[in-house]
Write a protein that holds these residues in place. Structure first.
Motif, PDB file in Angstrom:
ATOM      1  N   ARG A  23       0.835  -1.207   0.000  1.00 21.03           N
ATOM      2  CA  ARG A  23       0.000   0.000   0.000  1.00 21.03           C
ATOM      3  C   ARG A  23       0.872   1.260   0.000  1.00 21.03           C
ATOM      4  N   LEU A  24       1.927   1.256   0.791  1.00 19.75           N
ATOM      5  CA  LEU A  24       2.842   2.391   0.829  1.00 19.75           C
ATOM      6  C   LEU A  24       3.522   2.589  -0.528  1.00 19.75           C
ATOM      7  N   ARG A  26       2.423   1.674  -3.450  1.00 19.15           N
ATOM      8  CA  ARG A  26       1.411   2.148  -4.396  1.00 19.15           C
ATOM      9  C   ARG A  26       1.166   3.649  -4.213  1.00 19.15           C
ATOM     10  N   SER A  27       1.216   4.117  -2.968  1.00 17.41           N
ATOM     11  CA  SER A  27       0.971   5.534  -2.688  1.00 17.41           C
ATOM     12  C   SER A  27       2.065   6.442  -3.253  1.00 17.41           C
TER      13      SER A  27
END
Length: 128
Positions: A23-24, A26-27
């Motif tokens: 998730r990090l 992707r951010s």
């Protein structure tokens, strides 16, 4: 680089860590795929010749092949490796860095430090 987004592989047996790291990444505009074991990652790598991540993030302690063994098997590939671990073992850290790892981060790590580390590793990646 011919790719629109860098591609990073995360190998960690802790599913919550893998999800959070993915998730990090992707951010910050990085595509990631996760594997729960070094064996699963190496199986994919050997069975799909075109499967070449731009960077590999490895946990040290995992069932089956540990992160250092995965690193040894990737030796000579030119793929930057970042270790993430909850263990603060100076001997393991020295072994990983001597084996060519670009970084060793202790869990839990700060998101901004992690993002800078991954970006720096991707900049070191030699074009194929």
């Amino acid at each position: 680089m011919g790719k629109l987004q860098p591609f990073v592989v995360v190998v960690d047996d802790d599913e919550s860590v893998s999800r959070a790291v993915k998730r990090l990444l992707r951010s910050i505009g990085i595509t990631a795929e996760t594997f729960a074991s070094g064996d699963a990652f190496l199986d994919t790598l050997s069975s799909i010749p075109s499967y070449r991540p731009d960077c590999v993030i490895l946990d040290v302690q995992m069932p089956g092949l540990n992160g250092l063994e995965v690193q040894r098997r990737l030796a000579g590939s030119g793929t930057p490796i970042i270790f993430i671990t909850a263990y603060d073992d100076v001997g393991l850290r020295e072994q990983a860095l001597a084996g060519g790892a670009v970084a060793w981060l202790r869990k839990p790590f700060q998101d901004d430090l992690f993002a800078r580390t991954v970006r720096a590793a991707l900049e070191r990646k030699q074009p194929s």
